[in-house]
Design a protein around this motif. Structure first.
Motif, PDB file in Angstrom:
ATOM      1  N   GLN A  42       0.806  -1.213   0.000  1.00 16.53           N
ATOM      2  CA  GLN A  42       0.000   0.000   0.000  1.00 16.53           C
ATOM      3  C   GLN A  42       0.843   1.268   0.000  1.00 16.53           C
ATOM      4  OE1 GLN A  42      -3.274   0.150  -0.518  1.00 16.53           O
ATOM      5  NE2 GLN A  42      -3.122  -2.061  -0.793  1.00 16.53           N
ATOM      6  N   GLN A  43       2.060   1.206   0.535  1.00 14.75           N
ATOM      7  CA  GLN A  43       2.925   2.381   0.543  1.00 14.75           C
ATOM      8  C   GLN A  43       3.541   2.628  -0.827  1.00 14.75           C
ATOM      9  OE1 GLN A  43       3.237  -0.020   2.932  1.00 14.75           O
ATOM     10  NE2 GLN A  43       2.754   1.017   4.830  1.00 14.75           N
ATOM     11  N   LEU A  44       3.816   1.575  -1.571  1.00 17.91           N
ATOM     12  CA  LEU A  44       4.407   1.698  -2.898  1.00 17.91           C
ATOM     13  C   LEU A  44       3.345   1.349  -3.929  1.00 17.91           C
ATOM     14  CD1 LEU A  44       7.744  -0.153  -2.093  1.00 17.91           C
ATOM     15  CD2 LEU A  44       7.380   2.314  -2.179  1.00 17.91           C
ATOM     16  N   SER A  45       2.883   2.345  -4.643  1.00 13.95           N
ATOM     17  CA  SER A  45       1.749   2.142  -5.551  1.00 13.95           C
ATOM     18  C   SER A  45       2.018   1.075  -6.614  1.00 13.95           C
ATOM     19  CB  SER A  45       1.362   3.460  -6.214  1.00 13.95           C
ATOM     20  OG  SER A  45       2.458   3.975  -6.954  1.00 13.95           O
ATOM     21  N   CYS A  46       3.297   0.870  -6.968  1.00 15.44           N
ATOM     22  CA  CYS A  46       3.594  -0.145  -7.979  1.00 15.44           C
ATOM     23  C   CYS A  46       3.294  -1.554  -7.475  1.00 15.44           C
ATOM     24  CB  CYS A  46       5.046  -0.030  -8.425  1.00 15.44           C
ATOM     25  SG  CYS A  46       6.257  -0.257  -7.103  1.00 15.44           S
ATOM     26  N   PHE A  47       3.213  -1.753  -6.152  1.00 12.42           N
ATOM     27  CA  PHE A  47       2.948  -3.068  -5.585  1.00 12.42           C
ATOM     28  C   PHE A  47       1.479  -3.274  -5.208  1.00 12.42           C
ATOM     29  CE2 PHE A  47       7.544  -3.261  -3.940  1.00 12.42           C
ATOM     30  CZ  PHE A  47       7.964  -3.930  -5.072  1.00 12.42           C
ATOM     31  N   ALA A  48       0.671  -2.228  -5.248  1.00 15.22           N
ATOM     32  CA  ALA A  48      -0.715  -2.324  -4.769  1.00 15.22           C
ATOM     33  C   ALA A  48      -1.510  -3.381  -5.536  1.00 15.22           C
ATOM     34  CB  ALA A  48      -1.399  -0.967  -4.845  1.00 15.22           C
ATOM     35  N   ARG A  49      -1.384  -3.399  -6.855  1.00 15.63           N
ATOM     36  CA  ARG A  49      -2.111  -4.397  -7.649  1.00 15.63           C
ATOM     37  C   ARG A  49      -1.628  -5.807  -7.363  1.00 15.63           C
ATOM     38  NH1 ARG A  49      -2.048  -3.802 -13.739  1.00 15.63           N
ATOM     39  NH2 ARG A  49      -2.837  -5.909 -13.788  1.00 15.63           N
ATOM     40  N   MET A  50      -0.314  -5.930  -7.206  1.00 14.01           N
ATOM     41  CA  MET A  50       0.245  -7.251  -6.909  1.00 14.01           C
ATOM     42  C   MET A  50      -0.240  -7.747  -5.552  1.00 14.01           C
ATOM     43  SD  MET A  50       4.146  -7.129  -8.226  1.00 14.01           S
ATOM     44  CE  MET A  50       4.554  -5.510  -8.807  1.00 14.01           C
ATOM     45  N   GLU A  51      -0.329  -6.826  -4.586  1.00 13.62           N
ATOM     46  CA  GLU A  51      -0.804  -7.211  -3.258  1.00 13.62           C
ATOM     47  C   GLU A  51      -2.238  -7.706  -3.314  1.00 13.62           C
ATOM     48  OE1 GLU A  51      -0.897  -5.460   1.261  1.00 13.62           O
ATOM     49  OE2 GLU A  51      -1.375  -4.097  -0.389  1.00 13.62           O
ATOM     50  N   SER A  52      -3.101  -6.983  -4.018  1.00 16.54           N
ATOM     51  CA  SER A  52      -4.492  -7.444  -4.103  1.00 16.54           C
ATOM     52  C   SER A  52      -4.577  -8.766  -4.854  1.00 16.54           C
ATOM     53  CB  SER A  52      -5.389  -6.382  -4.740  1.00 16.54           C
ATOM     54  OG  SER A  52      -5.020  -6.153  -6.071  1.00 16.54           O
ATOM     55  N   GLY A  53      -3.716  -8.978  -5.834  1.00 12.96           N
ATOM     56  CA  GLY A  53      -3.669 -10.259  -6.533  1.00 12.96           C
ATOM     57  C   GLY A  53      -3.242 -11.395  -5.613  1.00 12.96           C
ATOM     58  N   LEU A  54      -2.272 -11.103  -4.737  1.00 13.38           N
ATOM     59  CA  LEU A  54      -1.851 -12.115  -3.759  1.00 13.38           C
ATOM     60  C   LEU A  54      -2.999 -12.495  -2.844  1.00 13.38           C
ATOM     61  CD1 LEU A  54       1.720 -10.957  -2.695  1.00 13.38           C
ATOM     62  CD2 LEU A  54       1.113 -13.114  -3.777  1.00 13.38           C
ATOM     63  N   TYR A  55      -3.715 -11.490  -2.332  1.00  8.98           N
ATOM     64  CA  TYR A  55      -4.834 -11.769  -1.439  1.00  8.98           C
ATOM     65  C   TYR A  55      -5.945 -12.530  -2.159  1.00  8.98           C
ATOM     66  CZ  TYR A  55      -2.885  -8.747   2.174  1.00  8.98           C
ATOM     67  OH  TYR A  55      -2.089  -8.196   3.129  1.00  8.98           O
ATOM     68  N   LYS A  56      -6.120 -12.250  -3.440  1.00 15.24           N
ATOM     69  CA  LYS A  56      -7.164 -12.920  -4.208  1.00 15.24           C
ATOM     70  C   LYS A  56      -6.817 -14.380  -4.480  1.00 15.24           C
ATOM     71  CE  LYS A  56      -9.616 -12.581  -8.598  1.00 15.24           C
ATOM     72  NZ  LYS A  56      -9.670 -11.899  -9.880  1.00 15.24           N
ATOM     73  N   ASN A  57      -5.541 -14.649  -4.794  1.00 14.35           N
ATOM     74  CA  ASN A  57      -5.134 -15.988  -5.204  1.00 14.35           C
ATOM     75  C   ASN A  57      -4.556 -16.853  -4.094  1.00 14.35           C
ATOM     76  OD1 ASN A  57      -5.779 -15.765  -8.057  1.00 14.35           O
ATOM     77  ND2 ASN A  57      -4.205 -14.191  -8.073  1.00 14.35           N
ATOM     78  N   ALA A  58      -4.111 -16.252  -3.031  1.00 19.42           N
ATOM     79  CA  ALA A  58      -3.584 -17.007  -1.883  1.00 19.42           C
ATOM     80  C   ALA A  58      -4.427 -16.617  -0.670  1.00 19.42           C
ATOM     81  CB  ALA A  58      -2.102 -16.688  -1.662  1.00 19.42           C
TER      82      ALA A  58
END
Length: 199
Positions: A42-58
């Protein structure tokens, strides 16, 4: 540190043609990337999409214990590399994973106990308004700590942070009265496992 040591390990193992060790180092590196995404998504906008993808898939990462389990697995994998620095990093990451699991469980237990108390909706609204010192209708982690204390809950700083992470679904750094009341009135046992996010 885990990612840096893994890159150096990959290079050293490639030179020695130790393919199994290269595979382990790649796994360590990738788990290090996942940990960075989880911690700074959430602090680094480039990782925000990846983080939500992680929560969705794991889905297990939605829970504090799941994140702790990921850290523990990453730490044990790092321990398997058998160099002094790998062992130090592996022990540290395992320790953090165990802390996530223990603190999450402790906070979940205390929050579930408090939820079963006899605080009415009106009392909760009153206590929430007292904790909402800036009058924004939502609480920061510090204000949330004041609310939990006002509710008679004896939570450590880490337990407060764990509980706050559970309730701060949109990662705004604040929790609304509606979010707190939804959790307070929700009797589903799944929330007692302390979700990090709710999809």
């Amino acid at each position: 540190a885990m990612m840096s040591v893994s890159v150096l390990g990959i290079l050293a193992d490639l030179v020695r043609l130790n393919w199994i060790a290269v595979i382990f180092e790649i796994y360590c590196f990738l788990l290090g990337v996942v940990i960075i995404i989880l911690e700074y998504g959430q602090q680094l906008s480039c990782f925000a999409r990846m983080e939500s993808g992680l929560y969705k898939n794991a889905l297990f990462l939605k829970y504090v214990w799941g994140r702790g389990l990921l850290y523990f697995v990453a730490g044990t994998l790092e321990l398997s590399q058998r160099t002094f620095i790998d062992i130090c990093i592996g022990l540290y990451v395992c320790f953090i994973g165990i802390l996530f699991i223990l603190v999450g469980r402790s906070a979940a237990s205390k929050m579930a106990e408090a939820r079963r108390s006899s605080v009415t909706s009106e009392e909760m609204q009153e206590k929430f308004a007292i904790a909402d010192m800036d009058g924004k209708g939502s609480l920061t982690v510090e204000q949330f700590a004041a609310l939990t204390k006002n509710l008679g809950m004896d939570l450590t700083r880490r337990e407060v942070e764990s509980a706050f992470i559970q309730l701060d679904c949109d990662k705004s750094g604040r929790v609304s009265y509606e979010t707190v009341m939804y959790w307070w009135n929700n009797e589903a046992s799944e929330t007692d496992d302390f979700q990090v996010v709710v999809m």
